[in-house]
Motif scaffolding. Sequence first.
Motif, PDB file in Angstrom:
ATOM      1  N   MET A  73       1.030  -1.247   0.046  1.00 48.08           N
ATOM      2  CA  MET A  73       0.142   0.194   0.021  1.00 48.08           C
ATOM      3  C   MET A  73       0.725   1.177  -0.068  1.00 48.08           C
ATOM      4  SD  MET A  73      -3.104   1.036  -0.106  1.00 48.08           S
ATOM      5  CE  MET A  73      -2.685   2.697  -0.886  1.00 48.08           C
ATOM      6  N   ASP A  74       1.916   1.168   1.146  1.00 51.04           N
ATOM      7  CA  ASP A  74       2.825   2.484   0.883  1.00 51.04           C
ATOM      8  C   ASP A  74       3.416   2.363  -0.421  1.00 51.04           C
ATOM      9  OD1 ASP A  74       2.044   2.962   3.504  1.00 51.04           O
ATOM     10  OD2 ASP A  74       3.852   2.762   4.227  1.00 51.04           O
ATOM     11  N   LYS A 126       0.976   4.029  -3.150  1.00 57.72           N
ATOM     12  CA  LYS A 126       0.804   5.289  -2.652  1.00 57.72           C
ATOM     13  C   LYS A 126       1.922   6.384  -3.248  1.00 57.72           C
ATOM     14  CE  LYS A 126       1.624   7.050   1.225  1.00 57.72           C
ATOM     15  NZ  LYS A 126       2.081   7.355   2.649  1.00 57.72           N
ATOM     16  N   GLU A 127       3.199   5.782  -2.993  1.00 52.93           N
ATOM     17  CA  GLU A 127       4.453   6.687  -3.207  1.00 52.93           C
ATOM     18  C   GLU A 127       4.361   6.845  -4.794  1.00 52.93           C
ATOM     19  OE1 GLU A 127       6.273   8.691  -1.340  1.00 52.93           O
ATOM     20  OE2 GLU A 127       4.785   8.220   0.303  1.00 52.93           O
ATOM     21  N   VAL A 172       1.797   8.999  -6.280  1.00 53.33           N
ATOM     22  CA  VAL A 172       2.033  10.471  -6.085  1.00 53.33           C
ATOM     23  C   VAL A 172       3.432  10.924  -6.906  1.00 53.33           C
ATOM     24  CG1 VAL A 172       3.141  12.048  -4.215  1.00 53.33           C
ATOM     25  CG2 VAL A 172       1.322  10.758  -3.507  1.00 53.33           C
ATOM     26  N   ILE A 226      -5.369  10.287  -2.135  1.00 53.53           N
ATOM     27  CA  ILE A 226      -4.376   9.127  -2.093  1.00 53.53           C
ATOM     28  C   ILE A 226      -4.056   8.824  -0.731  1.00 53.53           C
ATOM     29  CG2 ILE A 226      -2.120   8.072  -3.091  1.00 53.53           C
ATOM     30  CD1 ILE A 226      -4.381   8.509  -5.065  1.00 53.53           C
ATOM     31  N   PHE A 227      -3.395   9.946   0.145  1.00 54.22           N
ATOM     32  CA  PHE A 227      -3.035   9.798   1.440  1.00 54.22           C
ATOM     33  C   PHE A 227      -4.226   9.056   2.262  1.00 54.22           C
ATOM     34  CE2 PHE A 227      -2.429  11.256   5.664  1.00 54.22           C
ATOM     35  CZ  PHE A 227      -1.210  10.873   6.174  1.00 54.22           C
ATOM     36  N   ILE A 244      -6.737   7.287   1.267  1.00 55.44           N
ATOM     37  CA  ILE A 244      -7.162   5.999   0.783  1.00 55.44           C
ATOM     38  C   ILE A 244      -5.891   5.062   1.518  1.00 55.44           C
ATOM     39  CG2 ILE A 244      -6.915   4.240  -1.082  1.00 55.44           C
ATOM     40  CD1 ILE A 244      -8.031   6.531  -2.780  1.00 55.44           C
ATOM     41  N   ASP A 245      -4.720   5.423   1.559  1.00 58.47           N
ATOM     42  CA  ASP A 245      -3.770   4.744   2.263  1.00 58.47           C
ATOM     43  C   ASP A 245      -4.049   4.473   3.735  1.00 58.47           C
ATOM     44  OD1 ASP A 245      -0.611   4.243   2.675  1.00 58.47           O
ATOM     45  OD2 ASP A 245      -1.026   5.822   3.972  1.00 58.47           O
ATOM     46  N   GLN A 246      -4.380   5.582   4.140  1.00 64.04           N
ATOM     47  CA  GLN A 246      -4.566   5.399   5.743  1.00 64.04           C
ATOM     48  C   GLN A 246      -5.841   4.500   5.877  1.00 64.04           C
ATOM     49  OE1 GLN A 246      -2.699   6.641   8.456  1.00 64.04           O
ATOM     50  NE2 GLN A 246      -1.315   6.714   6.463  1.00 64.04           N
TER      51      GLN A 246
END
Length: 128
Positions: free
Chosen positions: A82-83, A86-87, A90, A105-106, A108-110
């Motif tokens: 997931m991380d 996300k990166e 971005v 996006i942040f 969704i990640d959380q």
Amino acid sequence: MGFPLLTILGGLVLFQSKHFLFDFVFQTSYQLKNKGTYAHPGGILHAGLHAAGSLPAIYLFSPSATMVAGLVVAEFVIHYHMDWLKERVVRVNGLTNKDATFWHIFGIDQLVHNLTYTAMLTVLLAQV
């Protein structure tokens, strides 16, 4: 039989507190800048610390070595990917914290991380 509601909520609080600590307090710039490079030790370290940090919450519900190992590995794999995703999103899109899409996006990640903890608790409670 089963666990009292306060114990279940306590487990969720442990997972979420651990998440805050390892994502916002203890995360180093080395981890942060390298999570978008697949298989980089910085991203592996970050996800590994998260997985290890979940041990107190997992042990609260199950001392089974098999259950503990399975959940730690599952959290590591989910958190890491997931991380990384996300990166990548971005960076590829050149997003910054001034862009609304960055925050989507942040978020969704959380959300995925917190849903992972809900799933982990569900698995643990289903074993009772």
